[in-house]
Motif scaffolding. Structure first.
Motif, PDB file in Angstrom:
ATOM      1  N   TYR A  15      12.615   1.001  46.429  1.00  0.00           N
ATOM      2  CA  TYR A  15      12.069   2.173  47.094  1.00  0.00           C
ATOM      3  C   TYR A  15      12.994   3.339  46.842  1.00  0.00           C
ATOM      4  CZ  TYR A  15       8.862  -0.840  49.628  1.00  0.00           C
ATOM      5  OH  TYR A  15       7.879  -1.717  49.955  1.00  0.00           O
ATOM      6  N   VAL A  16      12.453   4.538  46.932  1.00  0.00           N
ATOM      7  CA  VAL A  16      13.233   5.755  46.778  1.00  0.00           C
ATOM      8  C   VAL A  16      13.072   6.571  48.051  1.00  0.00           C
ATOM      9  CG1 VAL A  16      13.524   7.876  45.461  1.00  0.00           C
ATOM     10  CG2 VAL A  16      12.946   5.751  44.270  1.00  0.00           C
ATOM     11  N   ASN A  17      14.192   6.867  48.710  1.00  0.00           N
ATOM     12  CA  ASN A  17      14.184   7.660  49.936  1.00  0.00           C
ATOM     13  C   ASN A  17      14.887   8.989  49.706  1.00  0.00           C
ATOM     14  OD1 ASN A  17      12.908   5.649  51.372  1.00  0.00           O
ATOM     15  ND2 ASN A  17      14.777   4.848  52.274  1.00  0.00           N
ATOM     16  N   ILE A  39      14.916  -3.917  48.121  1.00  0.00           N
ATOM     17  CA  ILE A  39      14.565  -4.809  49.223  1.00  0.00           C
ATOM     18  C   ILE A  39      15.181  -6.166  48.926  1.00  0.00           C
ATOM     19  CG2 ILE A  39      12.658  -5.892  50.489  1.00  0.00           C
ATOM     20  CD1 ILE A  39      12.982  -2.769  50.760  1.00  0.00           C
ATOM     21  N   ALA A  40      15.975  -6.676  49.842  1.00  0.00           N
ATOM     22  CA  ALA A  40      16.686  -7.941  49.645  1.00  0.00           C
ATOM     23  C   ALA A  40      15.721  -9.067  49.288  1.00  0.00           C
ATOM     24  CB  ALA A  40      17.473  -8.294  50.907  1.00  0.00           C
TER      25      ALA A  40
END
Length: 124
Positions: A119-121, A112-113
């Motif tokens: 996060y892992v998608n 996240i900037a």
């Protein structure tokens, strides 16, 4: 042998400038074990709910070798998480190496900037 994970909201600095200078000048010994353990036993604060413990196998069975390959059983490997900087070429090579494992889910780490949150998608 298990040790608890240290969770942090900051991206850790593994070396201070003074430590690096002293190490390169021979004033201070390079603490390989401490550095490796700092990496192995640290995780983003986002995962603190897991209360994870880990076991490190150290440097493998043959300490004279630069690395050690240990194959997974056909059903043991069920997921691959690609890191932030994994190239498309590396992803393609890893996918090819994983063809013998029927249960693999491929995932991509996303940052996240402006934060240290990752996060892992799941990806195709």
């Amino acid at each position: 042998m298990a040790e608890p994970i240290k969770y942090t909201s900051e991206v850790p600095a593994f070396f201070t400038e003074a430590y690096l200078i002293n190490s390169f000048c021979g004033i201070e010994s390079f603490a390989t074990d401490a550095t490796i353990n700092s990496i192995i036993y640290r995780k983003s604060a986002e995962w603190e709910y897991e209360q994870e413990w880990r076991v490190s196998g150290g440097f493998g069975r043959n300490k004279e070798e630069a690395y050690e390959d240990v194959n997974f059983g056909w059903n043991e490997l069920d997921g691959i998480i690609f890191g932030l900087s994994t190239t498309e070429a590396d992803k393609a090579e890893i996918r090819k190496l994983c063809e013998a494992y029927p249960n693999i889910v491929f995932m991509q780490t996303i940052k996240i900037a402006g934060s240290s949150t990752l996060y892992v998608n799941v990806i195709d």
